[in-house]
Scaffold this active site. Structure first.
Site, PDB file in Angstrom:
ATOM      1  N   ASP A 252       5.408 -40.786 -54.560  1.00 28.40           N
ATOM      2  CA  ASP A 252       4.103 -41.422 -54.745  1.00 28.40           C
ATOM      3  C   ASP A 252       4.206 -42.827 -54.150  1.00 28.40           C
ATOM      4  O   ASP A 252       4.905 -43.682 -54.689  1.00 28.40           O
ATOM      5  CB  ASP A 252       3.782 -41.477 -56.242  1.00 28.40           C
ATOM      6  CG  ASP A 252       2.486 -42.242 -56.544  1.00 28.40           C
ATOM      7  OD1 ASP A 252       1.843 -42.753 -55.610  1.00 28.40           O
ATOM      8  OD2 ASP A 252       2.127 -42.317 -57.745  1.00 28.40           O
TER       9      ASP A 252
ATOM     10  N   TRP B  97       3.467 -45.662 -64.097  1.00 28.48           N
ATOM     11  CA  TRP B  97       2.906 -44.522 -63.357  1.00 28.48           C
ATOM     12  C   TRP B  97       3.827 -43.313 -63.367  1.00 28.48           C
ATOM     13  O   TRP B  97       3.356 -42.169 -63.391  1.00 28.48           O
ATOM     14  CB  TRP B  97       2.498 -44.934 -61.939  1.00 28.48           C
ATOM     15  CG  TRP B  97       1.260 -45.789 -61.971  1.00 28.48           C
ATOM     16  CD1 TRP B  97       1.148 -47.101 -61.618  1.00 28.48           C
ATOM     17  CD2 TRP B  97      -0.058 -45.399 -62.421  1.00 28.48           C
ATOM     18  NE1 TRP B  97      -0.138 -47.550 -61.828  1.00 28.48           N
ATOM     19  CE2 TRP B  97      -0.896 -46.533 -62.312  1.00 28.48           C
ATOM     20  CE3 TRP B  97      -0.607 -44.211 -62.909  1.00 28.48           C
ATOM     21  CZ2 TRP B  97      -2.253 -46.505 -62.677  1.00 28.48           C
ATOM     22  CZ3 TRP B  97      -1.948 -44.178 -63.277  1.00 28.48           C
ATOM     23  CH2 TRP B  97      -2.760 -45.315 -63.156  1.00 28.48           C
TER      24      TRP B  97
ATOM     25  N   LYS C  97      -5.285 -49.023 -53.209  1.00 29.43           N
ATOM     26  CA  LYS C  97      -4.469 -50.214 -53.432  1.00 29.43           C
ATOM     27  C   LYS C  97      -4.335 -50.986 -52.117  1.00 29.43           C
ATOM     28  O   LYS C  97      -4.483 -52.183 -52.079  1.00 29.43           O
ATOM     29  CB  LYS C  97      -3.079 -49.845 -53.962  1.00 29.43           C
ATOM     30  CG  LYS C  97      -3.118 -49.015 -55.253  1.00 29.43           C
ATOM     31  CD  LYS C  97      -3.090 -49.837 -56.531  1.00 29.43           C
ATOM     32  CE  LYS C  97      -3.642 -49.072 -57.736  1.00 29.43           C
ATOM     33  NZ  LYS C  97      -2.812 -47.977 -58.186  1.00 29.43           N
TER      34      LYS C  97
HETATM   35  C1  LIG Z   1      -2.830 -46.781 -59.314  1.00 32.62           C
HETATM   36  C2  LIG Z   1      -1.716 -45.781 -59.203  1.00 32.62           C
HETATM   37  C3  LIG Z   1      -1.885 -44.415 -59.548  1.00 32.62           C
HETATM   38  C4  LIG Z   1      -3.179 -43.870 -60.105  1.00 32.62           C
HETATM   39  O1  LIG Z   1      -3.990 -43.453 -59.039  1.00 32.62           O
HETATM   40  P1  LIG Z   1      -5.433 -42.792 -59.192  1.00 32.62           P
HETATM   41  O2  LIG Z   1      -5.895 -42.718 -57.780  1.00 32.62           O
HETATM   42  O3  LIG Z   1      -6.254 -43.695 -60.039  1.00 32.62           O
HETATM   43  O4  LIG Z   1      -5.252 -41.465 -59.783  1.00 32.62           O
HETATM   44  C5  LIG Z   1      -0.811 -43.572 -59.357  1.00 32.62           C
HETATM   45  N1  LIG Z   1       0.359 -44.003 -58.864  1.00 32.62           N
HETATM   46  C6  LIG Z   1       0.561 -45.303 -58.529  1.00 32.62           C
HETATM   47  C7  LIG Z   1       1.881 -45.735 -57.984  1.00 32.62           C
HETATM   48  C8  LIG Z   1      -0.472 -46.224 -58.684  1.00 32.62           C
HETATM   49  O5  LIG Z   1      -0.281 -47.515 -58.352  1.00 32.62           O
END
Ligand SMILES: *Cc1c(COP(=O)(O)O)cnc(C)c1O
Length: 371
Positions: free
Chosen positions: A175, A105, A199
């Protein structure tokens, strides 16, 4: 073959607590006390304004964040934040923003930042195949960076930082999509935190952003980002109380139910972290005690409490593991398509009992298949 929702180990969208699903089921027909379906309630209603206020307060309470922060509910997922952050803070800058490249990511976030301005990759896990995270002695942060960005939990590789990184005099941006509200996070040490819901805390469609007011340029100051489209400007969403255009009412409502569950049923994020720790320990003990049948991918000190990633002795054995697991009702165990292997995602809603069942399955599988 019938899958069982309580045994959904998917990397995302993840499983949600059963008590939440039951309330969602009811709300699809009629939200208690309202009379309308959650799918048809106006986003301009007083009821929805109260949902936003309560959810905002619950997140503030869970993480202990002060009034210096805005709590926003945006669309576009974490991916849109990969762009929105540098559009706001890097466009027109000469000093590079600093990013850690710790896995899949991060590898998506960095090129988006480069579109907007200079980026310095402070550390990359490329040469070790993204199997570990940096130690403090490998990081030297610049005081001039407009901001420092990293990912607290690399969902694909199963790597999680267990400490806060960076300098206190450079805005820290994180993030937290795959470990948000899974543990206390010292939120006030960050200038901006983003996490999509799907998630750990809800369905896809909404992304939570916590942002310190002083980080954001004022609309009136003639900043580079004054030209941003309204939708991509954090200030638009702040002024509109996360109601700038039609927000995802359903997704936000589910996140509210999850926040109530965390507060009232679990008892807060420290309690949640304790439960998550016990779940992860169980699986890592299984890997470590398997005589190298199950091979954990992440370096021990960087193991994720959310995504337990491992390999078996051969790709054929991994396919067998996944199909036998499916037969037994366990789903979502295939590793991310980028790296293969096995990944057991044990987000907040996965119970200790579900993890014990998986550990039992793994023990039986190993006994049946180890030489
Ligand atoms: C799944 C994930 C993403 C992608 O997120 P989207 O909502 O599909 O854009 C970004 N960062 C992390 C850490 C993730 O686990």
């Amino acid at each position: 073959m019938k899958l069982r929702n309580n045994l959904n180990f998917s990397g995302g969208p993840g499983a949600l607590p059963e008590s939440v699903l039951l309330q969602v089921q009811e709300a699809i027909i009629e939200v208690p006390g309202v009379g309308l379906s959650i799918l048809g309630i106006s986003h301009r209603s007083d009821w929805f304004a109260a949902v936003i206020t309560e959810l905002e307060n619950n997140i503030r309470t869970l993480l202990g964040v002060s009034a210096d922060y805005h709590v926003l509910f945006l669309q576009g997922g974490a991916t849109q934040q990969f762009s929105m952050v540098p559009m706001t803070l890097l466009r027109g800058k000469s000093h590079p923003a600093e990013y850690l490249h710790t896995g899949y990511w991060s590898g998506k976030a960095i090129p988006e930042a480069r579109r907007e301005g200079p980026v310095h990759e402070l550390w990359s896990g490329k040469e070790n195949g993204y199997t570990r995270l940096p130690g403090d002695d490998e990081l030297s942060f610049s005081a001039d960076a407009p901001y420092f960005h990293y990912i607290s939990n690399e969902t694909v590789e199963g790597l999680q930082l267990h400490r806060v990184l960076g300098r206190d005099d450079v805005p820290r941006i994180c993030d937290m999509s795959s470990d948000f509200l899974s543990r206390p996070c010292e939120a006030e040490r960050y200038s901006l935190i983003y996490a999509h819901a799907q998630k750990n805390i809800g369905p896809a469609g909404v992304t939570v952003v916590l942002v310190r007011d002083e980080l954001l340029p004022d609309r009136t100051q003639g900043n580079a980002n004054a030209d941003l489209p309204g939708f991509l400007n954090y200030r638009s969403h702040i002024q509109a109380h996360s109601n700038f255009n039609t927000p995802p009412v359903f997704a936000i409502y589910v996140v509210l139910l999850v926040s109530r569950w965390l507060l009232n049923e679990i008892g807060g994020v420290a309690r949640m972290a304790g439960i998550n720790h016990n779940k992860a320990e169980l699986l890592y003990r299984m890997l470590d005690g398997s005589d190298d049948f199950y091979r954990g991918r992440a370096a021990v000190q960087d193991r994720s409490m959310m995504n337990v990633v491992f390999n078996l002795p051969s790709p054929e054995m991994e396919r067998r593991f996944i199909s036998d697991a499916l037969e037994a009702g366990f789903s979502g165990l295939a590793g991310h398509r980028a790296i293969g292997g096995i990944r057991a995602s044990i987000y907040n809603a996965l119970t200790l009992s579900a993890v014990e069942q998986l550990a039992g399955f793994m023990e039986d599988f190993r006994r049946a298949h180890s030489a």
